[in-house]
Design an enzyme around this catalytic site. Sequence first.
Site, PDB file in Angstrom:
ATOM      1  N   THR A 117       0.831  -1.203   0.000  1.00 44.77           N
ATOM      2  CA  THR A 117       0.000   0.000   0.000  1.00 44.77           C
ATOM      3  C   THR A 117       0.869   1.258   0.000  1.00 44.77           C
ATOM      4  O   THR A 117       1.974   1.237   0.534  1.00 44.77           O
ATOM      5  CB  THR A 117      -0.854  -0.040   1.292  1.00 44.77           C
ATOM      6  OG1 THR A 117      -1.804  -1.069   1.130  1.00 44.77           O
ATOM      7  CG2 THR A 117      -1.554   1.264   1.582  1.00 44.77           C
ATOM      8  N   ARG A 168     -14.296  -7.395  -0.083  1.00 42.20           N
ATOM      9  CA  ARG A 168     -13.510  -7.057   1.119  1.00 42.20           C
ATOM     10  C   ARG A 168     -12.883  -5.650   0.981  1.00 42.20           C
ATOM     11  O   ARG A 168     -12.288  -5.315  -0.030  1.00 42.20           O
ATOM     12  CB  ARG A 168     -12.415  -8.105   1.319  1.00 42.20           C
ATOM     13  CG  ARG A 168     -11.533  -7.853   2.552  1.00 42.20           C
ATOM     14  CD  ARG A 168     -10.247  -7.153   2.206  1.00 42.20           C
ATOM     15  NE  ARG A 168      -9.369  -7.003   3.368  1.00 42.20           N
ATOM     16  CZ  ARG A 168      -8.296  -6.239   3.396  1.00 42.20           C
ATOM     17  NH1 ARG A 168      -7.933  -5.560   2.341  1.00 42.20           N
ATOM     18  NH2 ARG A 168      -7.554  -6.162   4.484  1.00 42.20           N
ATOM     19  N   VAL A 169     -13.020  -4.871   2.010  1.00 41.31           N
ATOM     20  CA  VAL A 169     -12.403  -3.545   2.034  1.00 41.31           C
ATOM     21  C   VAL A 169     -11.498  -3.492   3.267  1.00 41.31           C
ATOM     22  O   VAL A 169     -11.898  -3.899   4.357  1.00 41.31           O
ATOM     23  CB  VAL A 169     -13.477  -2.430   2.116  1.00 41.31           C
ATOM     24  CG1 VAL A 169     -12.827  -1.061   2.257  1.00 41.31           C
ATOM     25  CG2 VAL A 169     -14.379  -2.461   0.878  1.00 41.31           C
ATOM     26  N   GLY A 170     -10.282  -3.000   3.096  1.00 39.21           N
ATOM     27  CA  GLY A 170      -9.344  -2.921   4.215  1.00 39.21           C
ATOM     28  C   GLY A 170      -9.427  -1.584   4.936  1.00 39.21           C
ATOM     29  O   GLY A 170     -10.420  -0.851   4.834  1.00 39.21           O
ATOM     30  N   ASP A 171      -8.372  -1.272   5.653  1.00 39.26           N
ATOM     31  CA  ASP A 171      -8.358  -0.054   6.470  1.00 39.26           C
ATOM     32  C   ASP A 171      -8.048   1.214   5.672  1.00 39.26           C
ATOM     33  O   ASP A 171      -8.441   2.310   6.081  1.00 39.26           O
ATOM     34  CB  ASP A 171      -7.284  -0.190   7.558  1.00 39.26           C
ATOM     35  CG  ASP A 171      -5.892  -0.405   6.952  1.00 39.26           C
ATOM     36  OD1 ASP A 171      -5.764  -1.273   6.056  1.00 39.26           O
ATOM     37  OD2 ASP A 171      -4.950   0.304   7.336  1.00 39.26           O
ATOM     38  N   THR A 196      -0.146   1.229   6.865  1.00 36.31           N
ATOM     39  CA  THR A 196      -0.003   0.063   5.992  1.00 36.31           C
ATOM     40  C   THR A 196       0.142  -1.177   6.864  1.00 36.31           C
ATOM     41  O   THR A 196       0.830  -1.148   7.881  1.00 36.31           O
ATOM     42  CB  THR A 196       1.214   0.181   5.058  1.00 36.31           C
ATOM     43  OG1 THR A 196       1.424  -1.107   4.440  1.00 36.31           O
ATOM     44  CG2 THR A 196       2.487   0.575   5.785  1.00 36.31           C
ATOM     45  N   GLY A 197      -0.517  -2.244   6.464  1.00 38.52           N
ATOM     46  CA  GLY A 197      -0.428  -3.472   7.250  1.00 38.52           C
ATOM     47  C   GLY A 197      -1.683  -4.298   7.084  1.00 38.52           C
ATOM     48  O   GLY A 197      -2.498  -4.041   6.191  1.00 38.52           O
ATOM     49  N   GLY A 215      -5.008  -5.028   7.219  1.00 44.63           N
ATOM     50  CA  GLY A 215      -6.098  -4.072   7.377  1.00 44.63           C
ATOM     51  C   GLY A 215      -7.095  -4.372   8.475  1.00 44.63           C
ATOM     52  O   GLY A 215      -7.560  -3.460   9.172  1.00 44.63           O
TER      53      GLY A 215
HETATM   54  N1  ASP Z   1      -3.741  -2.181   4.665  1.00 40.90           N
HETATM   55  C1  ASP Z   1      -3.984  -2.746   3.367  1.00 40.90           C
HETATM   56  C2  ASP Z   1      -5.239  -3.586   3.412  1.00 40.90           C
HETATM   57  O1  ASP Z   1      -5.423  -4.324   4.370  1.00 40.90           O
HETATM   58  C3  ASP Z   1      -2.874  -3.620   2.888  1.00 40.90           C
HETATM   59  C4  ASP Z   1      -1.528  -2.962   2.858  1.00 40.90           C
HETATM   60  O2  ASP Z   1      -1.224  -2.120   3.702  1.00 40.90           O
HETATM   61  O3  ASP Z   1      -0.761  -3.300   1.958  1.00 40.90           O
HETATM   62  O4  ASP Z   1      -5.995  -3.553   2.476  1.00 40.90           O
END
Ligand code: ASP
Length: 306
Positions: free
Chosen positions: A175, A203-206, A226-227, A229
């Site tokens: 990300t 699915r939707v992340g953070d 980033t991480g 989510g």
């Molecule tokens: N945080 C992002 C998600 O979970 C993934 C990422 O940080 O690469 O969608």
Amino acid sequence: MKLPALAIHGGSGTITFGTKDSELKQQYLNALNVTLEAGFEALAKGQSATECVCKAVKNLEDCELFNAGKGSVFTAKGTHEMDAAIMDGKTLKAGAVAGLRGVKNPVLVAYDVLQNTPFVMISGEEAIEYARHREFKFAPDSYFFTRLRNDQWQEIKGDGKMQLDHSGEGAKFGTVGAVAVDTDGNVAAATSTGGMTNKAWGRVGDSPLIGAGTYANNRTCAISCTGHGEHFIRGVVAHDVSCRMEYGGETLEQASNKVIHESLKRVGGEGGLIAVDSSGNICMPFNTEGMYRGMKNKTQTITRII
Ligand code: ASP
């Protein structure tokens, strides 16, 4: 005076470069440097923090090394579904998009939502329709395809698992994000992602969720995460950093480190964040092996991976 200042990230995780990969490593560092230089120059000329983070994230979306825009990961259906958000710390206005397909620069659409709609977040088919209606650039699937992301998808495709954008020996999160404080002391944050490999069911992340992966408030700071989510959503990570500063009187550094190294770690959450406060302090903690990151102010330019 520490203003203005800019920090960017290109994801966190297990980032191992062998001796043969020195060229690739240099490509990552170059991509970060080019974005930092252009963004800082614009800030120094008086551009607003919000404009600056939008442009910085657009640059990173255009670079296929990162999991955002071109280079986004594959979903379970073999498509690319992208999420992005932007927040202006002066007005607390925000714009976000989720599940965009075919749109070259999701962050531009998110910024357009902030500027031209009464909404904060739009998603799916109708968000794609909005992007068409507003005449944003679209590209065919071939534009988003990269060998690396395809290989990652082929490894787990069909087994029902969802994976962070690199895995195997560990997770990587590609990300991208930017946080800035401009010459007026206004802060802003933006984040963009392809999400997680083999993600399914919308699915939707953070990243596009205000308060989870992205947050900005002049009273405290601007954050882009980033991480993994799901952990960042449950921990409302970006807002948690801001609250610790606002209500707990913690410094940017104390708040960011506590959230990443204590709160998030306690629940098994892997990742990192970049943060800037309205005085120009920058903090970039992560609890993974590495995080593609960089910062620039008048006296310092730093780009790092590990
Ligand atoms: N945080 C992002 C998600 O979970 C993934 C990422 O940080 O690469 O969608």
